[in-house]
Write a protein that holds these residues in place. Structure first.
Motif, PDB file in Angstrom:
ATOM      1  N   LEU A 261      16.543  46.803  29.974  1.00 29.34           N
ATOM      2  CA  LEU A 261      15.621  47.702  30.058  1.00 29.34           C
ATOM      3  C   LEU A 261      14.341  46.909  30.954  1.00 29.34           C
ATOM      4  O   LEU A 261      13.958  47.650  31.885  1.00 29.34           O
ATOM      5  CB  LEU A 261      14.877  48.044  28.940  1.00 29.34           C
ATOM      6  CG  LEU A 261      13.808  49.257  28.772  1.00 29.34           C
ATOM      7  CD1 LEU A 261      14.170  50.461  29.464  1.00 29.34           C
ATOM      8  CD2 LEU A 261      13.147  49.478  27.643  1.00 29.34           C
ATOM      9  N   LEU A 262      14.091  45.830  30.744  1.00 31.21           N
ATOM     10  CA  LEU A 262      12.917  45.228  31.679  1.00 31.21           C
ATOM     11  C   LEU A 262      13.531  45.027  33.170  1.00 31.21           C
ATOM     12  O   LEU A 262      12.443  45.138  33.847  1.00 31.21           O
ATOM     13  CB  LEU A 262      12.380  43.939  30.760  1.00 31.21           C
ATOM     14  CG  LEU A 262      11.755  44.044  29.652  1.00 31.21           C
ATOM     15  CD1 LEU A 262      11.346  42.817  29.137  1.00 31.21           C
ATOM     16  CD2 LEU A 262      10.710  44.982  29.688  1.00 31.21           C
TER      17      LEU A 262
ATOM     18  N   ARG B 263      13.189  48.224  34.797  1.00 28.27           N
ATOM     19  CA  ARG B 263      11.869  48.656  34.986  1.00 28.27           C
ATOM     20  C   ARG B 263      11.310  47.955  36.281  1.00 28.27           C
ATOM     21  O   ARG B 263      10.542  48.534  37.037  1.00 28.27           O
ATOM     22  CB  ARG B 263      11.007  48.593  33.888  1.00 28.27           C
ATOM     23  CG  ARG B 263      11.089  49.644  32.880  1.00 28.27           C
ATOM     24  CD  ARG B 263      10.204  49.049  31.538  1.00 28.27           C
ATOM     25  NE  ARG B 263      10.420  50.223  30.482  1.00 28.27           N
ATOM     26  CZ  ARG B 263       9.914  50.137  29.232  1.00 28.27           C
ATOM     27  NH1 ARG B 263       9.134  49.061  29.098  1.00 28.27           N
ATOM     28  NH2 ARG B 263       9.966  51.172  28.440  1.00 28.27           N
TER      29      ARG B 263
ATOM     30  N   GLU C 175      14.170  57.175  28.552  1.00 26.64           N
ATOM     31  CA  GLU C 175      15.099  56.002  29.057  1.00 26.64           C
ATOM     32  C   GLU C 175      16.267  55.964  28.255  1.00 26.64           C
ATOM     33  O   GLU C 175      17.432  54.992  28.457  1.00 26.64           O
ATOM     34  CB  GLU C 175      14.136  54.338  28.769  1.00 26.64           C
ATOM     35  CG  GLU C 175      13.351  54.685  30.050  1.00 26.64           C
ATOM     36  CD  GLU C 175      12.104  53.361  29.682  1.00 26.64           C
ATOM     37  OE1 GLU C 175      11.639  52.817  30.587  1.00 26.64           O
ATOM     38  OE2 GLU C 175      11.928  53.187  28.501  1.00 26.64           O
TER      39      GLU C 175
END
Length: 177
Positions: A64-65, A68, A136
């Motif tokens: 996820l990071l 992003r 997300e």
């Protein structure tokens, strides 16, 4: 109003509690017992659940990071789009799968230790739930070692499915003794 993420977290928490309740009445001797050399005992199943979930949560968080930050993108491969996790498992798993080495039980020890470790993952999962948004959940996370590309939402569903699958195994151990 409950968000989708909150509902998924609640589903995992309920499965986790059901699993922990299923193993709570094992004595240590029962927890170490195997019906055959190729079967896992309750300690090994619980240790496996811990390693598999810990790796899954860490993988989701890192992915996820990365998404992003614009350094990761798995969106090109969506073979399971719109499918429930039970259907994905039906399509991708064999009856008896080989566990990936990273999720294999390898340390042993007392059942109470692994039960506490597994319980502790709920707080970690909920912390991740605070980071991810409902929007997300549809994004593709890192590939599952057996099922391949899954969305974050499907990954949450997998955690619930995986715990439920192993509840059946520990309950079967109780009847085979």
């Amino acid at each position: 109003m409950t968000t989708t993420t909150e509902q998924l977290l609640s589903d995992v928490a309920a499965a986790r509690q059901k699993y922990l309740t299923a193993i709570a009445d094992f004595t240590e001797e029962q927890a170490q017992w195997k019906p055959s050399p190729d079967c896992w005992n309750a300690v090994e199943i619980t240790e496996h659940l811990f390693w598999a979930e810990q790796g899954g949560i860490l993988g989701m968080w890192k992915t996820l990071l990365g998404i992003r930050a614009g350094t990761l993108n798995y969106e090109a491969d969506r073979p399971h789009e719109g499918l429930a996790i039970d259907e994905i498992i039906r399509r991708t798993w064999q009856e008896k799968e080989l566990v990936p080495a990273v999720a294999a039980p390898r340390m042993g020890g007392p059942l109470a230790y692994w039960a506490a470790a597994l319980q502790g993952l709920q707080a970690l999962l909920e912390a991740f739930g605070e980071v991810i948004t409902d929007d997300e959940l549809r994004l593709i996370a890192h590939p599952h070692p057996i099922s391949g590309p899954l969305s974050f939402g499907q990954r949450f569903e997998f955690l619930r499915f995986h715990i439920d699958r192993h509840i059946g195994q520990v309950n079967k151990l109780k009847t085979e003794e």
